[in-house]
Design a protein around this motif. Structure first.
Motif, PDB file in Angstrom:
ATOM      1  N   ASP A 219       0.807  -1.216   0.000  1.00 53.05           N
ATOM      2  CA  ASP A 219       0.000   0.000   0.000  1.00 53.05           C
ATOM      3  C   ASP A 219       0.842   1.268   0.000  1.00 53.05           C
ATOM      4  OD1 ASP A 219      -2.405  -1.259  -0.137  1.00 53.05           O
ATOM      5  OD2 ASP A 219      -2.781  -1.244   2.016  1.00 53.05           O
ATOM      6  N   GLY A 220       2.167   1.129   0.025  1.00 55.34           N
ATOM      7  CA  GLY A 220       3.037   2.293   0.031  1.00 55.34           C
ATOM      8  C   GLY A 220       3.241   2.847  -1.375  1.00 55.34           C
ATOM      9  N   PRO A 221       4.045   3.894  -1.501  1.00 55.32           N
ATOM     10  CA  PRO A 221       4.332   4.480  -2.817  1.00 55.32           C
ATOM     11  C   PRO A 221       4.974   3.457  -3.745  1.00 55.32           C
ATOM     12  CG  PRO A 221       5.097   5.926  -1.056  1.00 55.32           C
ATOM     13  CD  PRO A 221       4.719   4.635  -0.409  1.00 55.32           C
ATOM     14  N   ILE A 222       4.635   3.540  -5.018  1.00 55.86           N
ATOM     15  CA  ILE A 222       5.175   2.616  -6.007  1.00 55.86           C
ATOM     16  C   ILE A 222       6.572   3.062  -6.428  1.00 55.86           C
ATOM     17  CG2 ILE A 222       4.965   1.915  -8.429  1.00 55.86           C
ATOM     18  CD1 ILE A 222       2.035   1.606  -8.065  1.00 55.86           C
ATOM     19  N   ASP A 223       7.527   2.128  -6.414  1.00 54.77           N
ATOM     20  CA  ASP A 223       8.859   2.366  -6.952  1.00 54.77           C
ATOM     21  C   ASP A 223       9.184   1.200  -7.870  1.00 54.77           C
ATOM     22  OD1 ASP A 223      11.553   2.721  -7.506  1.00 54.77           O
ATOM     23  OD2 ASP A 223      12.024   3.502  -5.521  1.00 54.77           O
ATOM     24  N   LEU A 224       8.815   1.347  -9.133  1.00 56.51           N
ATOM     25  CA  LEU A 224       8.946   0.238 -10.074  1.00 56.51           C
ATOM     26  C   LEU A 224      10.397  -0.159 -10.291  1.00 56.51           C
ATOM     27  CD1 LEU A 224       6.273   1.150 -12.797  1.00 56.51           C
ATOM     28  CD2 LEU A 224       6.012  -0.233 -10.735  1.00 56.51           C
ATOM     29  N   ILE A 225      11.306   0.811 -10.282  1.00 51.82           N
ATOM     30  CA  ILE A 225      12.711   0.497 -10.501  1.00 51.82           C
ATOM     31  C   ILE A 225      13.265  -0.310  -9.333  1.00 51.82           C
ATOM     32  CG2 ILE A 225      15.013   1.451 -10.847  1.00 51.82           C
ATOM     33  CD1 ILE A 225      13.137   1.809 -13.223  1.00 51.82           C
ATOM     34  N   GLU A 226      13.034   0.155  -8.114  1.00 54.97           N
ATOM     35  CA  GLU A 226      13.535  -0.551  -6.932  1.00 54.97           C
ATOM     36  C   GLU A 226      12.944  -1.947  -6.839  1.00 54.97           C
ATOM     37  OE1 GLU A 226      15.399  -1.633  -3.465  1.00 54.97           O
ATOM     38  OE2 GLU A 226      15.847   0.058  -4.797  1.00 54.97           O
ATOM     39  N   GLU A 227      11.668  -2.088  -7.203  1.00 53.67           N
ATOM     40  CA  GLU A 227      11.001  -3.381  -7.111  1.00 53.67           C
ATOM     41  C   GLU A 227      11.262  -4.264  -8.323  1.00 53.67           C
ATOM     42  OE1 GLU A 227       7.027  -2.065  -6.670  1.00 53.67           O
ATOM     43  OE2 GLU A 227       7.292  -1.405  -4.598  1.00 53.67           O
ATOM     44  N   GLY A 228      11.900  -3.705  -9.346  1.00 54.21           N
ATOM     45  CA  GLY A 228      12.146  -4.474 -10.561  1.00 54.21           C
ATOM     46  C   GLY A 228      10.873  -4.845 -11.278  1.00 54.21           C
ATOM     47  N   ALA A 229       9.846  -3.997 -11.150  1.00 55.20           N
ATOM     48  CA  ALA A 229       8.534  -4.304 -11.722  1.00 55.20           C
ATOM     49  C   ALA A 229       8.421  -3.809 -13.162  1.00 55.20           C
ATOM     50  CB  ALA A 229       7.429  -3.689 -10.874  1.00 55.20           C
ATOM     51  N   ASP A 230       7.672  -4.544 -13.961  1.00 53.66           N
ATOM     52  CA  ASP A 230       7.413  -4.163 -15.350  1.00 53.66           C
ATOM     53  C   ASP A 230       6.227  -3.218 -15.464  1.00 53.66           C
ATOM     54  OD1 ASP A 230       9.309  -6.139 -16.732  1.00 53.66           O
ATOM     55  OD2 ASP A 230       8.100  -7.475 -15.492  1.00 53.66           O
ATOM     56  N   ILE A 231       5.315  -3.313 -14.503  1.00 51.03           N
ATOM     57  CA  ILE A 231       4.077  -2.532 -14.555  1.00 51.03           C
ATOM     58  C   ILE A 231       3.569  -2.359 -13.135  1.00 51.03           C
ATOM     59  CG2 ILE A 231       2.699  -4.628 -14.898  1.00 51.03           C
ATOM     60  CD1 ILE A 231       0.737  -2.992 -16.565  1.00 51.03           C
TER      61      ILE A 231
ATOM     62  N   VAL B  91       0.791   2.001 -14.711  1.00 48.71           N
ATOM     63  CA  VAL B  91       1.997   2.809 -14.849  1.00 48.71           C
ATOM     64  C   VAL B  91       3.197   1.937 -15.207  1.00 48.71           C
ATOM     65  CG1 VAL B  91       1.205   4.611 -13.276  1.00 48.71           C
ATOM     66  CG2 VAL B  91       2.466   2.659 -12.360  1.00 48.71           C
ATOM     67  N   PHE B  92       4.166   2.590 -15.850  1.00 48.88           N
ATOM     68  CA  PHE B  92       5.392   1.932 -16.293  1.00 48.88           C
ATOM     69  C   PHE B  92       6.571   2.832 -15.939  1.00 48.88           C
ATOM     70  CE2 PHE B  92       1.862   1.351 -19.215  1.00 48.88           C
ATOM     71  CZ  PHE B  92       1.679  -0.025 -19.183  1.00 48.88           C
TER      72      PHE B  92
END
Length: 301
Positions: free
Chosen positions: A129-141, A271-272
């Protein structure tokens, strides 16, 4: 490791900013990542990264290689899909960062159809539920709630959920049903805190009429799951998105009051990471989410 594998490792190191984080995302040990980068630099005959105790900095050659490697990986994936035909299954792993409650209630129960359509695809759901950090999490989307103000994200708004004043019938039988926004000050509110929380002060609108109200309560919770548990236990009322209590609103276990008054809606975005090519897996998942959300017309403005 083959050339494409070395490229993928280098790109992940660049996007995460560390060998250890890249190793975690790639499910390998950090020494393997270090060895791969050293092998790549040796094969190319140039230094790609300058290592210090605090960070990794790409050289000019390293930055150029990163930009071209991203495109090469994307083109390779596109070529694979084209070679297998339009009906080819997506393959590999898709890493998704998303809100806990929305995903649990509205996506996970429908995930079987998506996975059945793509049996060679695996999905990692990073629920927070926290802020999204796609780079830190290695997420694609990712699935982002609220206005999109982070310059490190690009995306598309796919829906807006109404926000409602909700509580259990037992709670309202015991305390009374508020007939106007001002009466909320006499009620115990369960307040969602953090980035996705609306705070203590809300603006209610009914046509041209506006009614600002500051709610208060003894319980403040940092996650939607906590708000759900508190409300279902009869601890008070809450202002929450319709998505958060959709099953209970449908069954009558929770009811909405002051429905003639409108509250600010809450946006849902796919988001990406900015600057990264969107792969076919992420595009397919975004389409799946948008389709599933659009089916639930009662939850979308």
């Amino acid at each position: 490791m083959d050339q494409m594998g070395l490229m993928r490792t280098y790109v992940r190191v660049m996007e995460t900013g560390s060998f250890s984080t890249a190793a975690r995302h790639l499910n390998v040990g950090q020494p393997a990542v270090s060895k791969s980068i050293a092998h790549l630099e040796q094969r190319l005959g140039v230094r790609l990264l300058v290592r210090s105790t605090r960070r990794l900095t790409p050289t000019e050659a390293g930055q150029t290689y990163y930009e071209r490697a991203r495109w090469a990986i994307a083109e390779a994936e596109a070529a694979d899909l084209a070679a297998r035909g339009a009906d080819a299954h997506l393959t590999g792993r898709l890493r998704v960062s998303a809100n806990v409650t929305f995903t649990r209630l509205h996506l996970v129960p429908r995930m079987a159809a998506f996975l059945a359509a793509h049996p060679m695809l695996s999905i990692d759901l990073v629920l927070d539920d926290g802020p999204i950090d796609l780079i830190e999490e290695g997420a694609d989307i990712g699935l982002h709630y609220g206005p999109l103000s982070d310059s490190g994200l690009v995306g598309r708004k796919i829906a807006t959920s109404r926000q409602l004043v909700v509580g259990t019938p037992d709670y309202f039988d015991r305390v009374g049903v508020p007939m106007a926004p001002a009466e909320l000050i006499r009620h115990a509110a369960v307040i969602l805190t953090g980035e996705r929380g609306g705070g203590d002060t809300w603006m209610f609108r009914n046509g041209a009429s506006e009614a600002p109200v500051t709610i208060s309560g003894a319980l403040r919770v940092s996650s939607s799951e906590g708000v759900r548990a508190a409300i279902l236990s009869g601890l008070g009322l809450a202002i929450a998105s319709e998505w958060t209590f959709a099953p209970e609103l449908a069954s009558g276990a929770v009811c909405a009051v002051l429905t003639e008054w409108a509250l600010p809606g809450i946006e849902l975005w796919v988001v990406f990471p900015a600057g990264r090519l969107v792969n076919a897996k992420a595009r397919a998942f975004a389409a799946f989410v948008e389709q599933e959300v659009s089916k639930n017309h009662s939850a979308v403005e």
